[in-house]
Structure formats: structure tokens, C-alpha cells
Design an enzyme around this catalytic site. Structure first.
Site, PDB file in Angstrom:
ATOM      1  N   ASP A  67      72.062  24.255  22.703  1.00  0.00           N
ATOM      2  CA  ASP A  67      72.047  22.807  22.913  1.00  0.00           C
ATOM      3  C   ASP A  67      73.314  22.131  22.397  1.00  0.00           C
ATOM      4  OD1 ASP A  67      71.305  23.333  20.236  1.00  0.00           O
ATOM      5  OD2 ASP A  67      69.204  22.926  20.666  1.00  0.00           O
ATOM      6  N   ASN A 132      58.829  20.032  14.298  1.00  0.00           N
ATOM      7  CA  ASN A 132      57.757  19.631  15.217  1.00  0.00           C
ATOM      8  C   ASN A 132      57.452  20.730  16.240  1.00  0.00           C
ATOM      9  OD1 ASN A 132      60.013  19.555  16.781  1.00  0.00           O
ATOM     10  ND2 ASN A 132      59.853  17.406  17.384  1.00  0.00           N
ATOM     11  N   HIS A 134      59.758  22.345  18.059  1.00  0.00           N
ATOM     12  CA  HIS A 134      60.728  22.498  19.164  1.00  0.00           C
ATOM     13  C   HIS A 134      61.507  23.801  19.031  1.00  0.00           C
ATOM     14  CE1 HIS A 134      64.048  20.026  16.883  1.00  0.00           C
ATOM     15  NE2 HIS A 134      64.291  21.302  16.720  1.00  0.00           N
ATOM     16  N   GLU A 139      61.357  19.429  23.097  1.00  0.00           N
ATOM     17  CA  GLU A 139      60.511  18.675  22.176  1.00  0.00           C
ATOM     18  C   GLU A 139      59.047  18.699  22.644  1.00  0.00           C
ATOM     19  OE1 GLU A 139      61.842  17.879  19.507  1.00  0.00           O
ATOM     20  OE2 GLU A 139      63.560  16.527  19.642  1.00  0.00           O
TER      21      GLU A 139
HETATM   22  C1  F6R Z   1      69.651  24.011  17.120  1.00  0.00           C
HETATM   23  C2  F6R Z   1      68.329  24.106  17.719  1.00  0.00           C
HETATM   24  C3  F6R Z   1      67.123  23.671  16.969  1.00  0.00           C
HETATM   25  C4  F6R Z   1      67.090  24.186  15.528  1.00  0.00           C
HETATM   26  C5  F6R Z   1      65.863  23.644  14.792  1.00  0.00           C
HETATM   27  C6  F6R Z   1      65.825  24.077  13.334  1.00  0.00           C
HETATM   28  O1  F6R Z   1      70.620  24.498  17.998  1.00  0.00           O
HETATM   29  O2  F6R Z   1      68.226  24.506  18.824  1.00  0.00           O
HETATM   30  O3  F6R Z   1      65.971  24.094  17.650  1.00  0.00           O
HETATM   31  O4  F6R Z   1      67.062  25.583  15.538  1.00  0.00           O
HETATM   32  O5  F6R Z   1      65.869  22.241  14.840  1.00  0.00           O
HETATM   33  O6  F6R Z   1      66.897  23.487  12.659  1.00  0.00           O
HETATM   34  P1  F6R Z   1      67.252  23.920  11.156  1.00  0.00           P
HETATM   35  O7  F6R Z   1      67.676  25.319  11.226  1.00  0.00           O
HETATM   36  O8  F6R Z   1      68.376  22.997  10.777  1.00  0.00           O
HETATM   37  O9  F6R Z   1      66.012  23.712  10.376  1.00  0.00           O
END
Ligand code: F6R
Length: 235
Positions: A67, A132, A134, A139
Site C-alpha cells: 500500500d 481493526n 485490516h 479495512e
Molecule cells: C502496512 C500495512 C498495514 C500494517 C498494519 C500493522 O503496509 O499494510 O496493514 O501492516 O497496519 O501496522 P504496524 O505494524 O505498524 O502495527
């Protein structure tokens, strides 16, 4: 789904890095799907160390990231995050890195990336888990999209990611790989870090039900998923 419960984040990153480096050793032209955020940082450091020590060679590897924010400043882009924390420190040719361009028209980027995923299959997809549920930026919602798309970020995601922005203001939108893009990867390694993931992780591990309200549960549909999480999160 294979679940590996560890004693610490360090152990999680060691196992995650071993899986990636093992896959690279078997297939030097590996297409690696990568994530940003706090979770993969320890894995990226181990990949950098392996490259510096000459035990990993990324010269034929390719990557694609999950992303990117839409319309963010260059310094806040996920591309910069990846350059700083991995790409600038390993011997991967820059032309082997596929990424959504945060400066380009998002609709054009989506068409370009959809074409990329039509022509390429990710060998190993590394995932983190959002607080959450995702994965990528898919989401929780009534429906989830299969292909690459623009997403309006959930409040919980913006709150969780505000710490990465000097002014605490997270862009409203991002481009993300879709659920289908993720599930088409040949193998998936999800690493889970942080107390805030406890509830969604338990939702994933305690049943094989699938719900769009916890997108990570769709990983139950894949035949080669490894979840690596600290034991304390599921106890
Ligand atoms: C980031 C992504 C998100 C993160 C997730 C966890 O490229 O795709 O799905 O992997 O938000 O984020 P952290 O590792 O910061 O807790």
C-alpha cells in the site's frame, strides 16, 4: 493455517526473516510482497544484516508493496519508509521494486498495479495485522474488494498511524492491494506485534469463521499461511 507462538518480538522477527531468506535462497528471483509499519522493521534489519554478511543476495529479487498513501508528502510516503528501512541497504536493483506512486493520479496507478498483478504472482507475501483486523489497507466493511483500489482509511487506522507523521495528520486515502491480490500470493507470512492486535488476533485464531468485519479472517481461505505472534497476545 500454521500458527507459531513466540516468546518475544525478536523471536518473531527471527522466524519471519528465516522464512523470507529461506525462500530467497531457493528462488533468487523471488517476488516478495512487503508491508510497512512497525511490525516488519525487525525483519528488515535481519534482511539487511544477511545481505551485508553476504548470506543473502537480492540482486535478482523483486518486490511489491501492499500500500501507499494518496497525496502525502514524499517524506511521509511508504516508499521513503521502505527506502530508509530496507531498499537502500540491500542489493536489490531499484527497477525490481514495484510501488504505488503517491504523486501520480490514483486511478491511473490502480490500473497500472492491476495490470502488474495480472502479469505477476507474489511468491511470498509478508503481512502485518491492523488493530481493526485490516491486512494491507483492506479495512473492515460490509464488502471487501478483490483488486487494487483506493481506500478511505478507517478512524482506527489513522489513529494507529498518526505517530509516523510529524504533525499527526494521516492522509484520508491510500492505494492498497486488494484481498484477491493478497490471497493469490503463493505463501503468506503474517507477523503480529502489539497489544492493540489482541482482539482481532483472537478472532482469527479462535475460529475458522470468515467475516468482512475482520479482514484477516480471509486468510483461512489460503492453503499456505503462517501466523507468527507473541504467545502473550493469545494467552
Ligand atoms: C502496512 C500495512 C498495514 C500494517 C498494519 C500493522 O503496509 O499494510 O496493514 O501492516 O497496519 O501496522 P504496524 O505494524 O505498524 O502495527
Amino acid at each position: 493455517m500454521k500458527v507459531i507462538l513466540t516468546q518475544s518480538y525478536e523471536e518473531s522477527t527471527q522466524i519471519g526473516a528465516e522464512l523470507i531468506l529461506g525462500a530467497l535462497a531457493k528462488k533468487p528471483e523471488l517476488l516478495l510482497g512487503l508491508a510497512t509499519g512497525a511490525t516488519p522493521l525487525g525483519i528488515y534489519q535481519r534482511m539487511i544484516d544477511a545481505c551485508r554478511e553476504g548470506v543473502a543476495d537480492f540482486s535478482r529479487a523483486r518486490t511489491v508493496n501492499l500500500d501507499e498513501y494518496v497525496g502525502c508528502l514524499a517524506e511521509n510516503s511508504y516508499r521513503k519508509f521502505m527506502d530508509d528501512n530496507l531498499f537502500d541497504h540491500i542489493n536489490i536493483p531499484k527497477e525490481n521494486i514495484a510501488f504505488a506512486d503517491h504523486t501520480a493520479d490514483p486511478e491511473q496507478e490502480i490500473l497500472r498495479l492491476r495490470k502488474f498483478f495480472e502479469c505477476n504472482t507474489v511468491d511470498l507475501q509478508l503481512l502485518g495485522l491492523g488493530p481493526n483486523g485490516h491486512i494491507g489497507f483492506n479495512e473492515p466493511d460490509e464488502v471487501l474488494e478483490a483488486g487494487c483500489h483506493v481506500v478511505t482509511l478507517a478512524k482506527a487506522t489513522k489513529e494507529a498511524n498518526a505517530c509516523w507523521f510529524d504533525d499527526g495528520v494521516v492522509p484520508d486515502q491510500a492505494i492498497t492491494m486488494g484481498m484477491g491480490d493478497i490471497l493469490r500470493a503463493k505463501s503468506i507470512v503474517m507477523v503480529v506485534k502489539g497489544e492493540s492486535k489482541r482482539e482481532v488476533l483472537r478472532g482469527l485464531l479462535e475460529s475458522d469463521c470468515i467475516t468482512t468485519r475482520n479482514p484477516a479472517t480471509f486468510l483461512h481461505l489460503h492453503s499456505d499461511v503462517t501466523v507468527i505472534a507473541e504467545k502473550s497476545l493469545v494467552g
